[in-house]
Design an enzyme around this catalytic site. Sequence first.
Site, short mmCIF file in Angstrom:
data_model
loop_
_atom_site.label_atom_id
_atom_site.label_comp_id
_atom_site.label_asym_id
_atom_site.label_seq_id
_atom_site.Cartn_x
_atom_site.Cartn_y
_atom_site.Cartn_z
N LYS A 14 -27.03 -13.67 19.20
CA LYS A 14 -26.18 -12.73 19.82
C LYS A 14 -25.97 -13.20 21.28
O LYS A 14 -24.63 -13.21 21.62
CB LYS A 14 -27.04 -11.30 19.94
CG LYS A 14 -27.44 -10.57 18.57
CD LYS A 14 -27.84 -9.32 18.77
CE LYS A 14 -29.40 -9.43 19.47
NZ LYS A 14 -30.37 -9.82 18.68
N ARG A 89 -29.82 -0.37 19.24
CA ARG A 89 -30.97 -0.89 18.42
C ARG A 89 -31.60 0.19 17.70
O ARG A 89 -32.78 -0.03 17.09
CB ARG A 89 -31.99 -1.55 19.21
CG ARG A 89 -31.82 -3.21 19.43
CD ARG A 89 -32.73 -3.64 20.49
NE ARG A 89 -33.19 -5.09 20.18
CZ ARG A 89 -32.79 -6.05 21.02
NH1 ARG A 89 -31.51 -5.91 21.75
NH2 ARG A 89 -33.07 -7.33 20.71
N ARG A 128 -36.65 -21.89 22.08
CA ARG A 128 -36.00 -21.11 23.46
C ARG A 128 -37.46 -21.02 24.48
O ARG A 128 -36.99 -21.33 25.50
CB ARG A 128 -35.42 -19.96 23.30
CG ARG A 128 -34.87 -19.48 24.35
CD ARG A 128 -33.94 -18.40 24.30
NE ARG A 128 -34.40 -17.05 23.88
CZ ARG A 128 -33.93 -16.12 23.34
NH1 ARG A 128 -32.59 -16.05 23.51
NH2 ARG A 128 -34.53 -15.27 22.84
N ARG A 134 -39.30 -17.48 28.81
CA ARG A 134 -39.31 -16.06 28.51
C ARG A 134 -40.42 -15.64 27.89
O ARG A 134 -40.73 -16.28 26.84
CB ARG A 134 -38.21 -15.96 27.58
CG ARG A 134 -36.90 -15.08 28.20
CD ARG A 134 -35.61 -14.89 27.27
NE ARG A 134 -36.05 -13.82 26.39
CZ ARG A 134 -35.08 -13.34 25.60
NH1 ARG A 134 -33.77 -13.71 25.75
NH2 ARG A 134 -35.42 -12.45 24.87
N ARG A 146 -41.35 -8.53 17.32
CA ARG A 146 -39.80 -8.24 17.34
C ARG A 146 -39.28 -8.26 16.34
O ARG A 146 -38.24 -7.03 16.13
CB ARG A 146 -39.32 -9.20 18.57
CG ARG A 146 -39.89 -9.23 19.97
CD ARG A 146 -39.67 -10.59 20.54
NE ARG A 146 -38.41 -10.75 20.94
CZ ARG A 146 -38.08 -12.10 21.15
NH1 ARG A 146 -38.64 -12.94 21.53
NH2 ARG A 146 -36.67 -12.13 21.48
P1 B4P Z 1 -30.11 -15.88 20.80
O1 B4P Z 1 -30.13 -15.87 19.38
O2 B4P Z 1 -28.75 -15.92 21.36
O3 B4P Z 1 -30.81 -14.70 21.32
P2 B4P Z 1 -30.71 -13.07 21.12
O4 B4P Z 1 -30.55 -12.61 19.68
O5 B4P Z 1 -29.55 -12.64 22.08
O6 B4P Z 1 -31.81 -12.41 21.79
P3 B4P Z 1 -32.91 -11.27 21.62
O7 B4P Z 1 -32.53 -10.26 20.55
O8 B4P Z 1 -34.08 -12.26 21.49
O9 B4P Z 1 -33.18 -10.76 22.91
P4 B4P Z 1 -32.45 -9.43 23.71
O10 B4P Z 1 -32.33 -10.08 25.21
O11 B4P Z 1 -31.37 -8.67 23.10
O12 B4P Z 1 -30.60 -17.03 21.15
C1 B4P Z 1 -32.04 -17.58 20.54
C2 B4P Z 1 -32.10 -18.84 20.60
O13 B4P Z 1 -31.49 -19.53 19.48
C3 B4P Z 1 -31.60 -19.69 21.88
O14 B4P Z 1 -32.28 -20.77 22.39
C4 B4P Z 1 -30.15 -20.24 21.20
O15 B4P Z 1 -29.86 -21.57 21.68
C5 B4P Z 1 -30.61 -20.64 19.72
N1 B4P Z 1 -29.45 -20.57 18.81
C6 B4P Z 1 -28.45 -19.71 18.78
N2 B4P Z 1 -27.77 -19.89 17.89
C7 B4P Z 1 -28.20 -21.03 17.07
C8 B4P Z 1 -27.81 -21.87 15.91
N3 B4P Z 1 -26.50 -21.58 15.43
N4 B4P Z 1 -28.30 -22.91 15.69
C9 B4P Z 1 -29.69 -23.22 16.27
N5 B4P Z 1 -30.01 -22.43 17.36
C10 B4P Z 1 -29.39 -21.53 17.84
O16 B4P Z 1 -33.93 -8.37 23.70
C11 B4P Z 1 -35.02 -8.95 24.26
C12 B4P Z 1 -35.98 -7.44 24.35
O17 B4P Z 1 -35.34 -6.61 25.40
C13 B4P Z 1 -36.28 -6.68 23.00
O18 B4P Z 1 -37.18 -7.27 22.22
C14 B4P Z 1 -36.64 -5.39 23.49
O19 B4P Z 1 -37.86 -5.08 24.04
C15 B4P Z 1 -35.64 -5.22 24.76
N6 B4P Z 1 -34.46 -4.46 24.48
C16 B4P Z 1 -32.95 -5.14 24.70
N7 B4P Z 1 -32.16 -4.04 24.12
C17 B4P Z 1 -32.65 -3.17 23.77
C18 B4P Z 1 -32.34 -1.88 23.22
N8 B4P Z 1 -31.12 -1.85 22.99
N9 B4P Z 1 -33.29 -1.01 23.06
C19 B4P Z 1 -34.54 -1.06 23.19
N10 B4P Z 1 -35.00 -2.40 23.81
C20 B4P Z 1 -34.33 -3.37 23.98
#
Ligand code: B4P
Length: 194
Positions: A14, A89, A128, A134, A146
Amino acid sequence: MFNLILFGPPGSGKGTQSEKLIAKYHLKHLSTGDILRSEIAKKSKLGLEAKKLMDKGELVPDEVVIGMINDALENNKSAKGFLFDGFPRTEVQAAELDKLLAGKKSSIALVLAMNVSEKELIKRLLKRGEASGRSDDANEEVIKARIGEYHKKTQSVLKHYQKEKKVAEIEGEGSIDEIFQRLAKAISKVYKEK
Ligand code: B4P
């Protein structure tokens, strides 16, 4: 306004794809994860409370994130559209988002739901964690918690949008550029670039 939701489990890409989408479509990026991490960095009361939950892999309470999104919408009245990343979420968050947007005579145009296997999610997040520091990426237990929260509370949010025929399922494995092309193709079916 043209509003998108980028939806998927933790590590589905994302944050990564959001960067590319906002550049192409000139949308305002609203990531609740990023907003929470900036509160943690400031050591605000909200940030310190949120950190305790995030470090366990749990979701932050609905009222906290809904308040953050409400503030962000109010502070960006001239945006031509929003990209919601990691929000909503829960079903409560989805219903509140509908109300907030309806108050602005707007709505969600499309939900891009990225599908990635659990094995790949864990691999990406551990990788990551090695570089980013993190704490919620640091160990497999927390990552699995998670993913568990996602299955328990988040996955069902898709039904809310499926009823309105707003969901495009995207294969989320492959190179970052390949996945971006898939996202852009799905968007082109509902949005014509000027
Ligand atoms: P991403 O995949 O970009 O991570 P994300 O889904 O955005 O993040 P996540 O869900 O973990 O965190 P969020 O901040 O929303 O990246 C992951 C890795 O994969 C990176 O290293 C990237 O380089 C790699 N990658 C990406 N694409 C790739 C590909 N094609 N091939 C290989 N590698 C690849 O949430 C964090 C926390 O915040 C939650 O757990 C929760 O506690 C809280 N939170 C956030 N929003 C909330 C909400 N709405 N309600 C309640 N709690 C919330």
